[in-house]
Write a protein that holds these residues in place. Structure first.
Motif, PDB file in Angstrom:
ATOM      1  N   ALA A 172     -12.636   2.756  -5.500  1.00  0.00           N
ATOM      2  CA  ALA A 172     -11.303   2.215  -5.329  1.00  0.00           C
ATOM      3  C   ALA A 172     -10.925   3.898  -4.574  1.00  0.00           C
ATOM      4  O   ALA A 172     -11.278   5.025  -4.686  1.00  0.00           O
ATOM      5  CB  ALA A 172     -10.645   2.229  -6.274  1.00  0.00           C
ATOM      6  N   LEU A 231      -4.561   2.587  -6.245  1.00  0.00           N
ATOM      7  CA  LEU A 231      -4.824   1.904  -6.462  1.00  0.00           C
ATOM      8  C   LEU A 231      -3.466   1.119  -6.960  1.00  0.00           C
ATOM      9  O   LEU A 231      -2.261   1.488  -7.808  1.00  0.00           O
ATOM     10  CB  LEU A 231      -5.834   1.867  -7.564  1.00  0.00           C
ATOM     11  N   CYS A 233       1.254  -1.191   0.090  1.00  0.00           N
ATOM     12  CA  CYS A 233       0.103  -0.173  -0.109  1.00  0.00           C
ATOM     13  C   CYS A 233       1.095   1.433   0.190  1.00  0.00           C
ATOM     14  O   CYS A 233       1.631   1.312   1.520  1.00  0.00           O
ATOM     15  CB  CYS A 233      -1.185  -0.197   1.234  1.00  0.00           C
ATOM     16  N   SER A 288      -6.554  -1.915  -4.444  1.00  0.00           N
ATOM     17  CA  SER A 288      -7.471  -0.680  -3.725  1.00  0.00           C
ATOM     18  C   SER A 288      -8.152  -1.209  -2.080  1.00  0.00           C
ATOM     19  O   SER A 288      -8.993  -2.318  -2.575  1.00  0.00           O
ATOM     20  CB  SER A 288      -7.845   0.253  -4.349  1.00  0.00           C
TER      21      SER A 288
END
Length: 350
Positions: free
Chosen positions: A304, A308, A16, A271
């Motif tokens: 999302a 992403l 992430c 996401s």
């Protein structure tokens, strides 16, 4: 309908990256910083299955394995019998493919395995395309997995999940040891509530490296397995920015053209985050890399967050007793010059 703001997903969720791009709208009551893992990361969202038992007699049709009993022999030249149920076990082995053999021995209790977590290893990039090696672990027994509502858009799945109860405690598999081709090692240990912190190292694993994972065992029994880190895919279109940044809009499909695909290797897009209500959301897309093309539908981009993650991956399932653990090796997706990893920033449009 809710509207998405340009906020950053930070925290321990694997791969992430920091997403600080401005968004064209706001999303009432949305906060990033949590993630949800979908069962079955291998291929197109397939839950990992246990290995099928051998037929009661080769070359003859055995009946489905009953609870712990042997597979029975059938007529010749037909398909072999099905494996036993999760409580029943595998059917036994039998004779040759020409002659009808005797019924096999009763199988052990190894029917269809139930998804109970994942271990993800490999290479990731931060928001300025700096690479590092990573490892993360996440385990949940079937009774602990949240209730989720899912929608499918093309090769993407969107899940919105109920919050966990306040008293909820994650399960664990003890210390998880990760060996990167005998170059360096990670040890992931659970906190008191069963959570594992992600591990990072500046030493970057190489494509083709064999990464081995061994868990000491806890509520999830001991398990081990290995996987090969894939080559990174390379994005040809659309063109990314100086540091690999790529802008997508929630009201238009995002088409990706790339090279470097190989059998058993996939292009992934993730996401995830959470709402103020406590519910979490996750968008996950998966595309066969050999196709050289991927289309992320606008319906999926609508759900999302502002970030992403694109990545290259291969996956397999390993057994931990009656449970199945997804083992996934990830690499980045490079821009056309092959220098910077691609980061996708999603701008929400009403």
């Amino acid at each position: 309908m809710f509207r998405l703001s340009g906020w950053c997903i930070l925290g321990s969720s694997l791969l992430c990256f920091l997403a600080c791009g401005a968004s064209s709208g706001t999303m009432d009551g949305v906060a990033g910083n949590s993630s949800v893992t979908l069962a079955g990361t291998g291929g197109k969202f397939q839950s990992a299955a246990g290995s099928a038992g051998s037929a009661g007699s080769a070359g003859s049709a055995g009946s489905a394995g009953s609870a712990g009993s042997a597979g029975s022999a059938g007529s010749a030249n037909t398909a072999s019998g099905a494996a036993g149920s999760p409580a029943g076990g595998d059917a036994g082995t039998g004779g040759s493919s020409i002659e009808s053999g005797s019924a096999g021995d009763a199988g052990a209790d190894q029917g269809s395995a139930t998804f109970a977590g994942s271990v993800t290893v490999g290479v990731s990039a931060d928001s300025v395309a700096k690479l590092s090696s990573i490892a993360s672990a996440h385990f949940e027994l079937p009774t602990q997995q949240p209730n989720c509502t899912t929608q499918t858009f093309g090769d993407c799945r969107v899940a919105i999940c109920d919050p966990y109860p306040d008293s909820w405690v994650k399960t664990d598999a003890g210390t998880v040891k990760v060996n990167f081709a005998d170059k360096f090692n990670f040890e992931l240990s659970p906190y008191s509530q069963g959570y594992y912190a992600d591990h990072y190292a500046p030493t970057v694993a190489s494509p083709g490296d064999k990464i081995s994972v061994t868990a000491d065992g806890g509520e999830v029994p001991t398990f081990s397995g290995s996987i090969i880190l894939p080559e990174a895919l390379q994005l040809s279109s659309p063109a990314a920015g100086e540091y690999g940044q790529l802008v997508a809009w929630s009201n238009a499909d995002l088409e990706l053209i790339f090279t470097g695909g190989a059998p058993g290797v996939w292009l992934g897009a993730d996401s995830h985050g959470s709402y103020n209500s406590g519910k979490s959301f996750s968008v996950r897309c998966s595309f066969a890399s050999q196709a050289g093309r991927a289309l992320i539908p606008k319906n999926a981009l609508y759900y999302a967050a502002s970030a992403l993650t694109l990545y290259t991956y291969r996956a397999r399932s390993v057994h931990a007793g009656v449970y199945a653990i997804d083992l996934e090796a990830r690499n980045v997706v490079f821009e056309s010059a092959g220098v910077n990893a691609v980061n996708v920033f999603v701008h929400w449009v009403q």
